[in-house]
Design a protein around this motif. Sequence first.
Motif, mmCIF file in Angstrom:
data_model
loop_
_atom_site.group_PDB
_atom_site.id
_atom_site.type_symbol
_atom_site.label_atom_id
_atom_site.label_comp_id
_atom_site.label_asym_id
_atom_site.label_seq_id
_atom_site.Cartn_x
_atom_site.Cartn_y
_atom_site.Cartn_z
ATOM 1 N N LYS A 148 -0.242 -26.612 18.590
ATOM 2 C CA LYS A 148 0.734 -25.823 19.362
ATOM 3 C C LYS A 148 1.311 -26.671 20.492
ATOM 4 O O LYS A 148 0.645 -27.584 21.004
ATOM 5 C CB LYS A 148 0.043 -24.593 19.962
ATOM 6 N N GLU A 149 2.519 -26.324 20.911
ATOM 7 C CA GLU A 149 3.115 -26.999 22.073
ATOM 8 C C GLU A 149 2.152 -26.906 23.256
ATOM 9 O O GLU A 149 1.536 -25.847 23.481
ATOM 10 C CB GLU A 149 4.430 -26.316 22.463
ATOM 11 N N CYS A 187 2.937 -24.023 25.535
ATOM 12 C CA CYS A 187 3.140 -22.710 24.888
ATOM 13 C C CYS A 187 2.170 -21.690 25.501
ATOM 14 O O CYS A 187 1.003 -22.013 25.751
ATOM 15 C CB CYS A 187 2.898 -22.847 23.392
ATOM 16 N N TYR A 246 0.778 -19.442 24.031
ATOM 17 C CA TYR A 246 -0.267 -19.166 23.038
ATOM 18 C C TYR A 246 -1.224 -20.351 22.862
ATOM 19 O O TYR A 246 -2.064 -20.318 21.990
ATOM 20 C CB TYR A 246 0.364 -18.824 21.680
ATOM 21 N N CYS A 258 1.116 -16.645 17.707
ATOM 22 C CA CYS A 258 2.290 -17.513 17.772
ATOM 23 C C CYS A 258 3.489 -16.613 17.525
ATOM 24 O O CYS A 258 3.467 -15.791 16.598
ATOM 25 C CB CYS A 258 2.170 -18.593 16.692
ATOM 26 N N GLU A 259 4.486 -16.722 18.372
ATOM 27 C CA GLU A 259 5.646 -15.835 18.145
ATOM 28 C C GLU A 259 6.753 -16.537 17.369
ATOM 29 O O GLU A 259 7.871 -16.073 17.299
ATOM 30 C CB GLU A 259 6.163 -15.278 19.470
ATOM 31 N N GLU A 260 6.410 -17.692 16.820
ATOM 32 C CA GLU A 260 7.321 -18.446 15.941
ATOM 33 C C GLU A 260 8.651 -18.729 16.628
ATOM 34 O O GLU A 260 9.726 -18.401 16.113
ATOM 35 C CB GLU A 260 7.509 -17.694 14.613
ATOM 36 N N CYS A 261 8.544 -19.338 17.807
ATOM 37 C CA CYS A 261 9.754 -19.616 18.580
ATOM 38 C C CYS A 261 10.527 -20.810 18.029
ATOM 39 O O CYS A 261 11.635 -21.081 18.456
ATOM 40 C CB CYS A 261 9.387 -19.850 20.044
ATOM 41 N N GLY A 262 9.930 -21.544 17.108
ATOM 42 C CA GLY A 262 10.640 -22.669 16.501
ATOM 43 C C GLY A 262 10.400 -23.993 17.195
ATOM 44 O O GLY A 262 10.961 -25.011 16.808
ATOM 45 N N ARG A 263 9.553 -24.003 18.230
ATOM 46 C CA ARG A 263 9.352 -25.263 18.955
ATOM 47 C C ARG A 263 8.266 -26.148 18.338
ATOM 48 O O ARG A 263 8.186 -27.322 18.676
ATOM 49 C CB ARG A 263 8.980 -24.957 20.415
ATOM 50 N N CYS A 264 7.419 -25.604 17.483
ATOM 51 C CA CYS A 264 6.389 -26.487 16.904
ATOM 52 C C CYS A 264 6.049 -26.094 15.474
ATOM 53 O O CYS A 264 6.465 -25.045 14.983
ATOM 54 C CB CYS A 264 5.134 -26.514 17.791
ATOM 55 N N VAL A 271 3.425 -25.023 14.143
ATOM 56 C CA VAL A 271 2.574 -23.846 13.915
ATOM 57 C C VAL A 271 3.440 -22.646 13.526
ATOM 58 O O VAL A 271 3.106 -21.870 12.621
ATOM 59 C CB VAL A 271 1.716 -23.545 15.169
ATOM 60 N N GLY A 272 4.591 -22.502 14.200
ATOM 61 C CA GLY A 272 5.503 -21.405 13.882
ATOM 62 C C GLY A 272 6.036 -21.543 12.454
ATOM 63 O O GLY A 272 6.060 -20.570 11.683
HETATM 64 S S1 SF4 Z 1 5.984 -22.014 17.411
HETATM 65 FE FE1 SF4 Z 1 6.340 -21.571 19.526
HETATM 66 S S2 SF4 Z 1 5.037 -19.835 19.960
HETATM 67 FE FE2 SF4 Z 1 4.299 -20.699 18.073
HETATM 68 S S3 SF4 Z 1 2.711 -22.067 18.722
HETATM 69 FE FE3 SF4 Z 1 4.569 -23.284 18.560
HETATM 70 S S4 SF4 Z 1 5.392 -23.254 20.604
HETATM 71 FE FE4 SF4 Z 1 3.897 -21.618 20.532
#
Ligand code: SF4
Length: 541
Positions: free
Chosen positions: A416-417, A420, A422, A428-434, A436-437
Motif C-alpha cells: 500500500k502507499e 494511505c 489504510y 482499500c478504497e481502490e483510489c488508484g494510487r497503488c 493493491v487497489g
Molecule cells: S489503492 Fe489507494 S486506498 Fe488502496 S491501498 Fe492503494 S493507496 Fe490505499
Amino acid sequence: MGSLGIYYFQIEDLGKISYKRLSMETWRLIDTGARSAAENMAMDEALLEWKAAGSIPHTLRFLQFSNPTVLVGHHQSVEEEVRLDYCRAHGIEINRRLTGGGALYWGRNELGWEIYVSKKDPRIPSRIEDLYRKMGEATALGLRHLGVRAYFRPRNDIETQGRKISGMGGTELSGAILFQGTLLVDFDVDEMLRSLRIPTEKLQEKEIESVKERVTCLKWELGRTPSMQAIKVSLTKGFEETFGVRFESKPLTVDEENSLKSKVAPFSSHDYIFKTRSALPRRKTLSSLLKAPGGLIRISIAVDSKVRVINQILITGDFFAYPKRAIFDLESLLKNSRANPSDIEKTIHSFFSDQKPKIPGINETHLIGAIEEALQKIDLLPEGFSEEETHHLFPILKPFKEVRNPEVLLLPYCAKEVDCVYRTTQGCEECGRCSVGDASQMARSFGMDPITIQNYEELESTLRNLKQSGVKEFIGSCCEPFYGKHRPDFERIGLSGILVDVERSTCYDLGQEKEALKGRFENQTHLNLPLLKRVVEYSHG
Ligand code: SF4
C-alpha cells in the motif's frame, strides 16, 4: 598396430626356465598443442572418421585451446547455454562438440584428452556405464600419479575431495569410439560463471559462491601448477596401466594435417555452431525453495523439457552436510537422469542408503520434495507462464495445477502507499494510487474476496478463520524470503494456495523484517500485477 616385445620367464619344470614373448600393444599418442576451437573440433571429426575407416591405430590425443573457449554439447542450443554478449566482448570462442553433454568453459591452461578406439576391442567395455568407469578410472589413476587423490564419480566426473576436476563424454561412428575429457589445470571459475548460463538465476551471492566449491583444478589441489609435460606423462601412464598398453608419440603426418585443413571451414560456420534452434531440445531452468528443519533448501535445475532429462542441478541452502561433498556427489548422480518422480526418488533413496550422508534436519523426503516441486513448474510453461515467471511462484501444500477456483486473494500491507489511510488498517478504497487497489478490483472480477493483511498475527488468524469458514484455497502475494521462512506456518494452518512474489525492495532486502512482522515497515513494495492476474486466470480456468 605396433607392438613392443617384452619377455617374461616361466618355470616349465624344476631347473628348466624358458622365456616366452609377451606382446604389449602400442597405441599412438598425438599431441596437437594449442589450436582454435574450429581446428580442434575438425580434428575430432577427422580422427574419428579415420579410426572408423581403420586407417589409424588406437590413439590418445592431447589438446589445448589457443583462446578461451566455450563448447556446447552436440545437442545444445548456444543461445540457451552461453552468455553470448559476454563471450563476444571478451574474445571467448564458441563452438559445438561432436559429443553430447553440457556446455564447458575452457581456459588456455586447461588440458583435453581424447581416446580413439574400436568398439570391438576387448579392452573397451560394451556397457556405457562400464566404459565411463574405465575411462574415468584411467584419468583418475593418471592424476594420482601427479599426487592428486582423484577418483571416478558416476556418472561422468573425476573428483577429488568431492570437487570436480575433470568431466568426460563420448560419441561413436561406424564401430569407432571417441571418448574425451577435460582436465582443469589453472581454472578461472568466475570466468566460467560469466560465460555460461549456469542455472544460478535464483541464487543469491553467497549461494553463487558455493557453486564455486563444486569445482577444483590442479593448481588449487597441488598448490602449484605442474608443467604441461608432467601432466601429460602422468595421464598417459594412467591410460597405459588401465588398458595394459604402451603409447608411442607419432605426430600428425603432413597428409593428415593437409586433410584436416579442408575440414576447418565447416566447423567455423555460423550454421554449425548455432544450428537451428527449433531442431534442438529446449533447456528450461526451474527453481524451488523448501524450508526443512535443518535449513532452507534451494533447488535450481536445468531441464531439457523435450526429453525431460536433467542437464544440471544445484542444491544449495544454509543446511550442513557431512561429508560436505555429499551434496556434490548427489548432484553428479542426478545430472543426466530422467526428470520424473520415480527416477529421482530411486536415485535419492539409493544415494542415501549407499553413502549414508548426514544432513541434520534434512532427509530424503525433503530433497525429493524440493526437486519435484521445481520440476512441477514445467507444467506451467504450456499454460503461458514464462520460465522467468515460474521462479516467482510458490506453492502451499498442493501442486499449482491442483489449486482450483480459490476464493480469496490475500494482499500485503507493505504494497500500500506509505501515506494511505489504510496502510495500518485493513481495507482499500481502490483510489488508484497503488497496485493493491488494482489487484482488489481484479480479484472481484473473478468472484474472489480481496483481503489486505496488516501484520503476521493477522495473517495467521485470517488463514485460520478462512479455513474454519469453509474456504478451500487462496492466492496471495508475499516476497520470497517471507515464503522461505514462513512456508511451514502456512502448511501448519493447512489452507492450500499459491503465493506470488512481490517486486522488490522488501523489508528483508532492507533488514527491517522485525518491524514488518509487526506491521511497521516504512517502505512500499509493489505487487506483480501481470503475474498475479495470470495466476488468478490459470486457477479459474
Ligand atoms: S489503492 Fe489507494 S486506498 Fe488502496 S491501498 Fe492503494 S493507496 Fe490505499
